[in-house]
Design a protein around this motif. Structure first.
Motif, PDB file in Angstrom:
ATOM      1  N   ASP A  16       0.741  -1.240  -0.009  1.00 38.92           N
ATOM      2  CA  ASP A  16       0.119   0.112   0.004  1.00 38.92           C
ATOM      3  C   ASP A  16       0.788   1.314  -0.060  1.00 38.92           C
ATOM      4  O   ASP A  16       0.500   2.498  -0.386  1.00 38.92           O
ATOM      5  N   LEU A  17       2.008   1.146   0.741  1.00 40.11           N
ATOM      6  CA  LEU A  17       2.719   2.410   0.797  1.00 40.11           C
ATOM      7  C   LEU A  17       3.816   2.838  -0.300  1.00 40.11           C
ATOM      8  O   LEU A  17       3.943   4.045  -0.392  1.00 40.11           O
ATOM      9  N   LEU A  18       4.342   1.867  -1.155  1.00 36.53           N
ATOM     10  CA  LEU A  18       5.179   2.026  -2.144  1.00 36.53           C
ATOM     11  C   LEU A  18       4.634   2.338  -3.389  1.00 36.53           C
ATOM     12  O   LEU A  18       3.495   1.724  -3.859  1.00 36.53           O
ATOM     13  N   PHE A  26      11.124  -3.519  -7.850  1.00 36.99           N
ATOM     14  CA  PHE A  26      11.985  -3.986  -6.903  1.00 36.99           C
ATOM     15  C   PHE A  26      11.525  -5.304  -6.243  1.00 36.99           C
ATOM     16  O   PHE A  26      12.200  -5.962  -5.470  1.00 36.99           O
ATOM     17  N   GLY A  27      10.044  -5.368  -6.119  1.00 35.62           N
ATOM     18  CA  GLY A  27       9.502  -6.436  -5.249  1.00 35.62           C
ATOM     19  C   GLY A  27       8.858  -7.614  -6.137  1.00 35.62           C
ATOM     20  O   GLY A  27       8.527  -7.508  -7.350  1.00 35.62           O
ATOM     21  N   ASP A  37      -1.483 -11.326   0.950  1.00 33.50           N
ATOM     22  CA  ASP A  37      -0.433 -10.948   0.164  1.00 33.50           C
ATOM     23  C   ASP A  37       0.859  -9.839   0.890  1.00 33.50           C
ATOM     24  O   ASP A  37       0.179  -9.573   1.681  1.00 33.50           O
ATOM     25  N   PHE A  38       1.921 -10.136   0.696  1.00 35.37           N
ATOM     26  CA  PHE A  38       3.087  -9.274   0.830  1.00 35.37           C
ATOM     27  C   PHE A  38       3.789  -9.179   0.028  1.00 35.37           C
ATOM     28  O   PHE A  38       3.884  -9.928  -0.935  1.00 35.37           O
ATOM     29  N   LEU A  39       4.878  -8.221   0.210  1.00 35.07           N
ATOM     30  CA  LEU A  39       5.841  -7.826  -0.828  1.00 35.07           C
ATOM     31  C   LEU A  39       7.059  -8.515  -0.343  1.00 35.07           C
ATOM     32  O   LEU A  39       7.724  -8.146   0.972  1.00 35.07           O
ATOM     33  N   GLU A  40       8.064  -9.271  -1.424  1.00 28.52           N
ATOM     34  CA  GLU A  40       9.032  -9.535  -0.937  1.00 28.52           C
ATOM     35  C   GLU A  40      10.251  -8.702  -1.708  1.00 28.52           C
ATOM     36  O   GLU A  40      10.115  -8.697  -2.918  1.00 28.52           O
ATOM     37  N   ARG A  56      12.397  10.331  -5.304  1.00 30.05           N
ATOM     38  CA  ARG A  56      11.098  10.622  -5.333  1.00 30.05           C
ATOM     39  C   ARG A  56      10.705  11.514  -4.188  1.00 30.05           C
ATOM     40  O   ARG A  56       9.419  11.892  -3.880  1.00 30.05           O
ATOM     41  N   GLY A  57      11.647  11.859  -3.274  1.00 31.18           N
ATOM     42  CA  GLY A  57      11.334  13.125  -2.264  1.00 31.18           C
ATOM     43  C   GLY A  57      11.123  12.225  -0.812  1.00 31.18           C
ATOM     44  O   GLY A  57      10.435  12.895   0.172  1.00 31.18           O
ATOM     45  N   PHE A  58      11.092  10.779  -0.741  1.00 28.88           N
ATOM     46  CA  PHE A  58      11.045  10.141   0.401  1.00 28.88           C
ATOM     47  C   PHE A  58      12.189  10.388   1.411  1.00 28.88           C
ATOM     48  O   PHE A  58      13.292  10.388   1.113  1.00 28.88           O
TER      49      PHE A  58
END
Length: 76
Positions: A16-18, A26-27, A37-40, A56-58
């Motif tokens: 949700d965040l990326l 990347f994932g 689900d999850f991101l690896e 990207r400003g993070f």
């Protein structure tokens, strides 16, 4: 969040965040039988992902203690 899945897995929050282009770059979306689900993200991609996020400003830093707390490791 699936009922009873508390706290939510940190790796599922990444979905949700990326930004979507970084998810794809990347994932790998993985799935569990119970927690959804999850991101690896391979550890080898960490430095490059951090650069992409900063571009990207993070503002990003590594905080293993915080991640372990969010992932429920301190509640055991």
């Amino acid at each position: 969040m699936i009922e009873g899945d508390w706290p939510p897995m940190v790796t599922s929050r990444a979905l949700d965040l990326l930004p979507s282009e970084l998810l794809a770059r990347f994932g790998h979306r993985m799935d569990t039988s119970l927690n959804g689900d999850f991101l690896e993200i391979p550890v080898a991609a960490e430095a490059e992902l951090l650069v992409a996020l900063r571009e990207r400003g993070f503002t990003v830093t590594r905080d293993d203690e915080l991640i372990n707390t969010l992932d429920g490791q301190t509640f055991r």
